[in-house]
Enzyme design. Structure first.
Site, PDB file in Angstrom:
ATOM      1  CB  SER A 103     -31.431  -8.360  16.715  1.00 19.95           C
ATOM      2  OG  SER A 103     -32.157  -8.342  15.332  1.00 19.95           O
ATOM      3  CG  ASP A 135     -34.395 -11.814  17.866  1.00 18.26           C
ATOM      4  OD1 ASP A 135     -33.268 -11.544  17.992  1.00 18.26           O
ATOM      5  OD2 ASP A 135     -35.397 -10.856  17.958  1.00 18.26           O
TER       6      ASP A 135
END
Length: 369
Positions: free
Chosen positions: A43, A171
């Site tokens: 991320s 993610d």
């Protein structure tokens, strides 16, 4: 097998909390400290790594403080009313074409330079939606834009599917909050790990029970239970909370059966932690309405939690011959994953600068070189 010539830099995500990691890495760059052969980020951690390798001090902070705080990027009220999701595409266009774009060519050139006889690798962690498994893609490749978007695409906050290589990705924090195990699998013996909340040491000021709850439940974004509920599609109009609890229990069993690698070797310890999580959800979800329709998103929540427990276990008891250097905040960060103020973000960045300086002063002689 680990290789004494392979040292790794691993950077945790955390949304706007990534300002701390940006400070650490900017301090490293100022002191020309880069003894690493392998770089892994999840991320916001992947963007931090990209800016570090490209030598662009301040780029990650600029992105966090000027773009992720913009309501165009994320407006909580509009999100709740289902008018506007997180707009990653808008934000990342500035990484590609903004006033301070990411220098992809320079990043590629830096990775081409040999370190102790081997080429360097920089990888971003992304999660395969169907397999619920972490994969690692080179950051400085032609599809870098999709890679960085995918590793940051928090389920439900970001509505669009990100597809490449015949799969849909979200993610990386779903399956690898801090990819220390992957670094080990790739042969790294010394790991420098930048975390947004200490794992090997404790804060001088203990987090409140509510902060503990959010840190256990959130998927990189810690902005409160209401958003967590929205994110995982748990809003509904059911009369009994036990429907939600039943779905959660089923998700635990399903994840444990299908993805045993997410469960630590100590099954008793895992069961206790899972029970704690269930109790936390029960306590915090009273007087709220839930629906158990979105089992895949529930599995992602469980996966995230189990993975982070596994990461902590690995870091606290690493394999023989592996050394882990953790760089973490000395006091709790002021920023949340989202909806933080610019002053809070800047304060966390300053704390990162200090942490980076302290690490170099105390551990430089012991750091990988």
């Amino acid at each position: 097998m680990t290789n004494p010539n392979i040292s790794a830099l691993i950077v945790q995500g955390g949304g706007q909390k990534g300002a701390f990691s940006a400070g650490v890495l900017d301090q490293f760059k100022r002191h020309q400290f880069d003894p690493f052969s392998l770089y892994l980020g999840t991320s916001a951690g992947a963007l931090n790594i990209a800016a570090f390798i490209a030598g662009q001090t301040g780029l990650a902070l600029d992105f966090i403080i000027n773009y992720t705080t913009n309501q165009r990027f994320f407006d909580f009220n509009k999100f709740v009313n289902k008018q506007q999701p997180m707009d990653l595409d808008w934000a990342f266009q500035f990484v590609e074409q903004g006033e301070f774009p990411l220098d992809i060519q320079k990043g590629k050139a830096q990775l081409e330079k040999l370190h102790l006889g081997r080429k360097r690798e920089a990888l971003a962690c992304v999660t395969h939606v169907e397999e619920l498994k972490d994969y690692y893609y080179p950051i400085f490749e032609d599809n870098w834009f999709d890679i960085l978007r995918a590793t940051s695409a928090i389920p439900v906050l970001y509505f669009d599917d990100i597809e490449f290589d015949g799969a849909t990705w979200v993610d990386g924090g779903v399956t690898s909050t801090i990819p220390v195990q992957e670094a080990y699998k790739r042969g790294a013996k010394e790991l420098v790990v930048i975390t947004t909340d200490p794992i090997l040491t404790r804060h001088e000021v203990a987090p409140t029970p509510m902060e503990n709850t959010f840190s256990k439940l959130s998927l990189e974004v810690e902005i409160g239970l209401d958003l967590l509920i929205q994110r995982y599609g748990l809003v509904g109009h059911v009369e009994r909370l036990n429907e939600f609890e039943q779905q959660f229990t089923q998700a635990i069993g399903k994840v444990k059966q299908r993805y045993p690698s997410l469960v630590g070797s100590n099954d008793k310890s895992w069961a206790q932690e899972a029970e704690k999580l269930a109790n936390l959800i029960k306590v915090q979800s009273e007087k709220r309405n839930f629906s158990g329709e979105h089992t895949k998103k529930m599995e992602m929540l469980v996966s995230h939690y189990l993975n982070h427990e596994s990461v902590k276990e690995f870091m606290r008891e690493p394999p023989v011959g592996v050394t882990i250097h953790e760089i973490a905040p000395l006091s709790p960060l002021l920023s949340k994953g989202l909806l933080s103020g610019k002053d809070e973000i800047l304060s966390d960045y300053q704390q990162g600068l200090l942490a980076g300086k302290e690490y170099l002063e105390r551990h430089h002689d012991q750091s990988p070189h």
